[in-house]
Design an enzyme around this catalytic site. Sequence first.
Site, mmCIF file in Angstrom:
data_model
loop_
_atom_site.group_PDB
_atom_site.id
_atom_site.type_symbol
_atom_site.label_atom_id
_atom_site.label_comp_id
_atom_site.label_asym_id
_atom_site.label_seq_id
_atom_site.Cartn_x
_atom_site.Cartn_y
_atom_site.Cartn_z
ATOM 1 N N LYS A 1 -2.909 32.475 59.167
ATOM 2 C CA LYS A 1 -2.864 31.187 58.703
ATOM 3 C C LYS A 1 -1.868 31.055 57.567
ATOM 4 C CE LYS A 1 -6.786 32.168 55.736
ATOM 5 N NZ LYS A 1 -7.760 31.415 54.637
ATOM 6 N N TYR B 1 11.640 30.016 27.293
ATOM 7 C CA TYR B 1 11.123 28.848 26.986
ATOM 8 C C TYR B 1 9.965 29.195 25.772
ATOM 9 C CZ TYR B 1 13.741 26.068 30.244
ATOM 10 O OH TYR B 1 14.754 25.507 30.956
#
Length: 376
Positions: free
Chosen positions: A34, A266
């Site tokens: 999956k 940042y």
Amino acid sequence: MTRAQAVIDLGAVAHNLAILRKVAPHSQLLAVVKADAYGHGLVPVAKAARAAGADWVGVALLREAVELREAGDVGPLLAWLWAPGDPDLVACISADVQISVSSMWSLIEVTEAAAQANSIAHIHLKLDTGLSRNGADIDEWEELVVAAKALQTRGRIDVVGIWSHLANASHENDPSVAAQRARFLEGVAVAKASGIQPQLLHLANSGGALAYPDTQFDLVRVGIAMYGVAPMDPNSAQRFGLKAAMSLHAKLALVKTIPAGQAVSYSGTWTAEAPTRVGLVPVGYADGIPRAAIGAQVLVNGVQCAVLGRVAMDQFVIELPEAVGEVSAGDDIVIFGDASAGAPTADDWGNASNTIGYEIVTRIGNRIPRVYQGNS
Ligand SMILES: Cc1ncc(COP(=O)(O)O)c(C=O)c1O
């Protein structure tokens, strides 16, 4: 490689399945593919798993099952997560995909879809034994199995399996595993009393198969261990001899030296205390590298190097200490891979990001090409 690539070692998938086969010699193996095979690639991994002797393949979504069949997959295939009105249900039944049923609505829909497909739906009835997620509640179980038996007698469905899923098999010696197993067996007894004779009982995932042999029953559904990512504690992949199937590579985009006192990325969460050689890795959280990572490492010239400051959307910065030797833009680095190659693992990145290796490999995005190695 242009910017980055995930190298998928299908030989490692086969190696890991061989280990699981030895650990659960009396059970069939269902390879869980999956979520694009946990990021490794649905079709190539399913093909490799079948070639390596997996008896079954399993997916969550009906769409994933249809994609496999459209790609030429044949053989036992189970799909287990769907909501009312799933448009792929009839196609799944026509393509002999076995379907999980956890409720009256899904039993009714699967029976109607079998009639529409003019076929028989092969189903696995799922009991919730303690995960409190998918699966029928024990209070509703008897009603469900009695209804399933009645519909089976009418010929549109065939109850192949009874199954459940463990909540805590990733923890050693967890008492809830035995409790779930006991509840599972109670549910099986109720189903048998109503006349259902399942061919397959299944409960274990990777952790169950590896650490709780009495949960193996007729079939084990193995995902994470097949990919060589830790099924239990962070060192468990190495302990069980599993090899990482995915290694994530990138090309350095820039190498430079920043002065003392300069902050990186940042919000400036890391500041150089001395002039520091740094490298720019052109991969970021848009590619699935967690922004939350703190203290993660990558491998450069055989040396593990620290990630500096925040991971940004498309890039992050690493330290390049002297031990790395000569390095320049265009050189290959490994963001994560197999521990035996000295690389940080997906589990290491999981630890650094307050998550698990499962999430690290599964979230590597589709901007990163997958390149396949090893025999399938
Ligand atoms: C129902 C079910 N079975 C088996 C698995 C495989 O689990 P693991 O990757 O821990 O082996 C999963 C994955 O989450 C699952 O949802």
